[in-house]
Design an enzyme around this catalytic site. Structure first.
Site, PDB file in Angstrom:
ATOM      1  N   ASP A 141      34.776 119.295  18.608  1.00  0.00           N
ATOM      2  CA  ASP A 141      35.359 119.757  19.865  1.00  0.00           C
ATOM      3  C   ASP A 141      35.282 118.685  20.948  1.00  0.00           C
ATOM      4  O   ASP A 141      34.628 117.651  20.769  1.00  0.00           O
ATOM      5  CB  ASP A 141      34.676 121.052  20.334  1.00  0.00           C
ATOM      6  N   GLU A 157      34.355 130.878  20.620  1.00  0.00           N
ATOM      7  CA  GLU A 157      33.543 131.886  21.294  1.00  0.00           C
ATOM      8  C   GLU A 157      33.820 133.268  20.691  1.00  0.00           C
ATOM      9  O   GLU A 157      34.828 133.455  20.000  1.00  0.00           O
ATOM     10  CB  GLU A 157      33.882 131.882  22.793  1.00  0.00           C
TER      11      GLU A 157
HETATM   12  C1  F6R Z   1      28.904 121.172  19.436  1.00  0.00           C
HETATM   13  C2  F6R Z   1      29.371 122.532  19.203  1.00  0.00           C
HETATM   14  C3  F6R Z   1      28.527 123.714  19.496  1.00  0.00           C
HETATM   15  C4  F6R Z   1      27.027 123.486  19.389  1.00  0.00           C
HETATM   16  C5  F6R Z   1      26.271 124.737  19.825  1.00  0.00           C
HETATM   17  C6  F6R Z   1      24.780 124.559  19.750  1.00  0.00           C
HETATM   18  O1  F6R Z   1      29.904 120.226  19.128  1.00  0.00           O
HETATM   19  O2  F6R Z   1      30.460 122.683  18.783  1.00  0.00           O
HETATM   20  O3  F6R Z   1      28.903 124.771  18.636  1.00  0.00           O
HETATM   21  O4  F6R Z   1      26.706 123.151  18.081  1.00  0.00           O
HETATM   22  O5  F6R Z   1      26.643 125.090  21.114  1.00  0.00           O
HETATM   23  O6  F6R Z   1      24.395 123.571  20.687  1.00  0.00           O
HETATM   24  P1  F6R Z   1      22.885 122.998  20.681  1.00  0.00           P
HETATM   25  O7  F6R Z   1      22.714 122.349  19.365  1.00  0.00           O
HETATM   26  O8  F6R Z   1      22.852 121.994  21.805  1.00  0.00           O
HETATM   27  O9  F6R Z   1      22.000 124.155  20.881  1.00  0.00           O
END
Ligand code: F6R
Length: 263
Positions: free
Chosen positions: A68, A144
């Site tokens: 993303d 989401e």
């Molecule tokens: C990142 C992404 C998100 C994260 C998720 C968890 O490119 O697409 O889905 O993997 O928000 O984020 P962290 O690892 O920072 O808790």
């Protein structure tokens, strides 16, 4: 789904890196990685970088596709995912920057940028192994809750929860973009193997819903229950709400050596 419960962040990173490395070696020198930003995969990237340094893994001809990118940041912003991937993946893993791709969230025509991203992934032969984190609300990529389970790369609006969670990377909440381009759940499901990583109690509910809950757009990561080669690598805290944690621990502890991930 294979669930591996680890006792430390380092072990999470090592198990995840072993699985990713195994798929990359089997795929050959032109392996295609799917990569995530955020905190969860950092220990895996460390484990992969160690393997590259020691010579047991060569990614110099591999490609990578990020999940993303924010929309609304200036190109080159240090928190844009193009920059985050450069710092945390491209450089430490010795990837060729020309083969590392992020969706173009800076484009004038965002819909064309999404279609182009899907074409680029297909042109590379598809993703061999997709590394994923999970949001506290169950998102994977930035899909989401309420995302179509068959969605492709597209523009999405971030939830307040996600913006709050990502506020730590910005000076204030207002600086966190509201929109992004993200691979869809259908795009992610096309990867030939998936490795999802989660650490900490803040992910425990999302992991329970993703692994043991119903498959529902309200927990987008639950679509991975349909994936034939999904590995979920988590620490004890992220496993705290799993009903069958003992079974997963026992299964992994007694996994025959010929089935284990090669280092
Ligand atoms: C990142 C992404 C998100 C994260 C998720 C968890 O490119 O697409 O889905 O993997 O928000 O984020 P962290 O690892 O920072 O808790």
């Amino acid at each position: 789904m294979e669930i591996v419960i680890c006792s430390s962040t380092q072990q999470v990173g090592d198990v995840a890196a072993a699985r990713v490395a195994q798929v990359c070696r089997a795929a050959g020198p032109n392996a295609v990685l799917g990569v995530a930003t955020g905190s969860s995969p950092l220990s895996c990237y460390t484990g992969l970088a160690e393997r590259v340094r020691s010579g047991s893994l060569d990614l110099s001809r591999a490609s990578a596709f990020a999940l993303d990118e924010y929309v609304g940041l200036p190109r080159g912003h240090e928190e844009s995912y193009a920059e985050v991937i450069r710092r945390t993946v491209t450089e430490p893993l010795g990837l060729d920057p020309a083969r590392v791709h992020t969706p173009d969230g800076f484009a004038d025509d965002l819909e064309a940028a999404c279609a182009d991203y899907e074409r680029r992934i297909a042109g590379a032969g598809g993703v061999d192994v997709q590394i994923l984190g999970v949001g506290a609300n169950g998102h994977i990529g930035f899909n989401e809750p309420s995302s179509s389970l068959s969605s492709r790369t597209r523009i999405k609006t971030l939830t307040d929860r996600t913006r709050e969670d990502n506020r730590r990377f910005f000076a204030e909440l207002d600086d966190v973009p509201r929109h992004c381009l993200t691979q869809g759940l259908g795009t992610i499901m096309d990867a030939r193997a998936v490795v999802l990583i989660a650490q900490g109690g803040g992910k425990a509910r999302a992991i329970r819903n993703l692994v043991e809950g119903p498959i529902t757009a309200m927990c987008p990561g639950s679509v991975l229950q349909f994936h034939r080669y999904a590995t979920v690598v988590i620490d004890d805290a992220a496993a705290a709400e799993l009903q069958h944690a003992d079974y997963y621990r026992e299964t992994y502890a007694h996994k025959p050596s010929w089935q284990r991930f090669e280092n």
